[in-house]
Design a protein around this motif. Structure first.
Motif, PDB file in Angstrom:
ATOM      1  N   ARG A  63       0.758   3.601   5.728  1.00  0.00           N
ATOM      2  CA  ARG A  63       1.746   2.624   4.958  1.00  0.00           C
ATOM      3  C   ARG A  63       2.636   3.447   4.309  1.00  0.00           C
ATOM      4  N   ARG A  64       2.673   4.610   4.002  1.00  0.00           N
ATOM      5  CA  ARG A  64       3.497   5.457   3.339  1.00  0.00           C
ATOM      6  C   ARG A  64       4.388   6.078   4.315  1.00  0.00           C
ATOM      7  N   ARG A 124       0.834   0.103 -10.302  1.00  0.00           N
ATOM      8  CA  ARG A 124       1.518  -0.717  -9.200  1.00  0.00           C
ATOM      9  C   ARG A 124       1.618  -2.343 -10.001  1.00  0.00           C
ATOM     10  N   LEU A 141       3.237  -5.601   1.936  1.00  0.00           N
ATOM     11  CA  LEU A 141       1.837  -5.562   2.388  1.00  0.00           C
ATOM     12  C   LEU A 141       2.029  -4.674   3.605  1.00  0.00           C
ATOM     13  N   SER A 142       3.134  -4.099   4.229  1.00  0.00           N
ATOM     14  CA  SER A 142       3.196  -2.906   5.167  1.00  0.00           C
ATOM     15  C   SER A 142       3.377  -1.701   4.433  1.00  0.00           C
ATOM     16  N   MET A 143       3.295  -1.908   3.145  1.00  0.00           N
ATOM     17  CA  MET A 143       3.581  -0.485   2.168  1.00  0.00           C
ATOM     18  C   MET A 143       2.024  -0.623   1.581  1.00  0.00           C
ATOM     19  N   PRO A 144       1.765   0.609   0.674  1.00  0.00           N
ATOM     20  CA  PRO A 144       0.230   0.826   0.118  1.00  0.00           C
ATOM     21  C   PRO A 144       0.141  -0.142  -0.720  1.00  0.00           C
ATOM     22  N   GLY A 164      -1.373   0.020  12.009  1.00  0.00           N
ATOM     23  CA  GLY A 164      -1.644  -0.584  10.979  1.00  0.00           C
ATOM     24  C   GLY A 164      -2.504   0.308   9.826  1.00  0.00           C
ATOM     25  N   VAL A 171       3.816  -1.758  13.438  1.00  0.00           N
ATOM     26  CA  VAL A 171       3.745  -1.809  11.993  1.00  0.00           C
ATOM     27  C   VAL A 171       2.465  -2.190  11.524  1.00  0.00           C
ATOM     28  N   ARG A 214      -1.846  -9.037   8.524  1.00  0.00           N
ATOM     29  CA  ARG A 214      -1.469  -9.339   9.873  1.00  0.00           C
ATOM     30  C   ARG A 214      -1.475 -10.926   9.689  1.00  0.00           C
ATOM     31  N   LEU A 232       5.503   2.406  -3.511  1.00  0.00           N
ATOM     32  CA  LEU A 232       5.236   3.348  -2.738  1.00  0.00           C
ATOM     33  C   LEU A 232       4.295   4.783  -3.524  1.00  0.00           C
TER      34      LEU A 232
END
Lengths: 245, 254
Positions: free
Chosen positions: B77-78, A5, A86-89, B72, B54, A243, B106
């Motif tokens: 998250r995936r 990443r 940040l809403s993804m891993p 959360g 989310v 958040r 991802l």
């Protein structure tokens, strides 16, 4: 931490820069022009150019990377891409290290070009190794990136982000020992100078200019800069909140 | 409803922002594999509710469960795709470069097989939002409608290597789109739901309600109704959802 990443992020940042060739040209050319100008200004006293030329090789990448990073991060925050990431891993440190890797790589090129010009064409006299000079320049760039990431959290607009340059960078520039040697400063200013990271960058450059081998002071200075990079990255990571209100 | 048929369950969900109560004790469920509309005027708290689902909204009390986990949760998250009102893509990268980057976030690494799986996902997603012919164009040069489709495409990446998102949270994805495109997008939402994805779409345009199986009506941070469009109209004796909304507002008035 996921290396893949970090690399993907660094690659993305560099791709964005590739779409903006003017910025890249400015990044590479402006320090060279300033150095040339400086050597011209001190045409009559090459010793002065030797004394301040090398430290400036460290100051340029620091300043430029600070500016570029704080604006880039601010854009990331305001465009919503940061919230999406940040809403993804995505690890917060992965993102920061991705930026540090991309701009650090760019700094290698920038510092390389500027050093080659200063030593090769402008006759900057360096007693120590050019590689040590390069190392400090790159560390400074990464430090600029890390501090830029951190301070951009406190800017709401790009105008504010740009104002952090005089607020954060100029005091360090005034107190780093370029204008008055740090030993001769008023005690209060000397103490402030002792806690500012740029002072150690300039000290390290001074060591390389004056001594042939790697001195203990040089190693200490480099360690302090590296420590500041880690601290600024940690603070930067703390400002990235998943958040938000 | 059995637990595994529920995608979202909220109970007493309250959000306080800057001392102001933005969402006030919401309780509702959203069934899996449905297209649910979250409708309400602007300022009613729709975006805040979606952000809470989310997991990017702070100042939350009460419970929100998404796919059986607290909203959360890192494992979500995936599995959850999220589209904000801002396009949230890199304007200076091409459409494909945007998708490739998000896919790599991802599903990082994986060597050659990973790269191929990501490339396949990117191509499939480009086709789904009908942007295949614009893949090389910088996102910043696209029209507003095209840009919002790029943003939707990122949410459709799902796991990044083939699996679709189990829940899609879309904040006003059809604003400013031409009617043909809007129709196509709603068809895509229903196709995704038929394949098992739960789709939650917010809108302030009441006539979009007719395209949803279920509706959540929101006003001033309170839930006015949770129903299907038909049941809502029957219950309130209204001809349209907009009418029903007005009647519910009148009823709620003290």
């Amino acid at each position: 931490m996921t290396p893949a990443r970090i690399v993907a992020t660094a690659r993305r940042v560099l791709l964005q820069l590739r779409h903006d060739p003017r910025t890249v040209a400015l990044l590479l050319v402006v320090p060279c022009v300033l150095l040339a100008l400086l050597s011209w200004v001190f045409d009559d006293s090459p010793q002065t150019f030797d004394r301040i030329g090398a430290p400036l090789l460290g100051v340029f990448p620091f300043t430029v990377m600070f500016l570029v990073t704080s604006v880039a991060t601010l854009r990331e925050r305001s465009s919503g891409t940061l919230e999406r990431l940040l809403s993804m891993p995505m690890g917060r440190l992965d993102l920061l290290l991705g930026y540090a890797l991309a701009f650090g790589g760019l700094a290698v090129v920038q510092a390389g070009v500027a050093t080659a010009l200063a030593v090769g064409l402008l006759d900057l006299d360096v007693a120590g190794s050019v590689w040590a000079l390069l190392l400090v320049a790159v560390l400074n760039a990464v430090l600029g990136t890390a501090i830029g990431l951190f301070t951009s959290a406190f800017a709401r607009t790009e105008f504010q982000a740009v104002q952090f340059l005089p607020a954060v960078i100029l005091p360090q520039f005034l107190l780093c020992g370029l204008f008055v040697p740090r030993g001769q400063m008023q005690p209060v200013l000397g103490a402030v100078s002792d806690v500012l990271p740029l002072s150690y960058a300039v000290d390290a450059m001074g060591e390389v200019t004056a001594h042939t081998g790697l001195t203990g002071d040089f190693v200490r200075d480099v360690a302090v800069i590296a420590g500041c990079v880690v601290a600024a990255l940690a603070l930067g990571a703390a400002t990235l909140r998943r958040r938000t209100p | 409803m059995v637990n595994n048929q529920i995608a979202i369950r909220a109970d007493g969900l309250t959000v306080v922002r800057g001392g102001r109560t933005v969402l006030d004790g919401l309780g509702f469920t959203v069934a899996r594999s449905t297209v649910t509309g979250l409708l309400g005027p602007s300022g009613s708290g729709k975006s805040t509710l979606l952000r809470a689902l989310v997991g990017v909204q702070g100042g939350i009390s009460g419970t929100v469960e998404v796919l059986g986990l607290p909203a959360g949760h890192p494992r979500l998250r995936r599995r959850v795709g999220y589209v904000t009102q801002a396009p949230s893509v890199y304007a200076d990268l091409s459409v494909r470069q945007n998708l490739e980057y998000y896919a790599a976030v991802l599903a990082p690494g994986g060597g050659r097989a990973g790269r191929r799986a990501r490339a396949d996902t990117v191509e499939r997603t480009l086709a789904e939002v009908d942007l295949g012919s614009h893949a090389q164009v910088a996102a910043g040069r696209l029209s507003g409608g095209q840009l919002s489709r790029v943003s939707l495409a990122v949410a459709l990446l799902g796991s990044g290597t083939g699996e679709r998102p189990e829940l899609l949270v879309l904040d006003e994805p059809t604003v400013g789109l031409d009617p043909v495109l809007r129709r196509d997008l709603w068809a895509l939402f229903h196709r995704l739901a038929a394949d098992g994805t739960t789709v939650l779409v917010s809108s302030h345009v009441m006539d979009e309600a007719e395209r949803c199986e279920r509706l959540l009506l929101l006003r001033d941070g309170r839930l006015l109704a949770e129903d299907s469009p038909r049941e809502l109209c029957e219950r309130t004796g209204a001809g349209t959802v907009e009418d029903a909304f007005l009647r519910l507002v009148e009823e709620a008035r003290p």
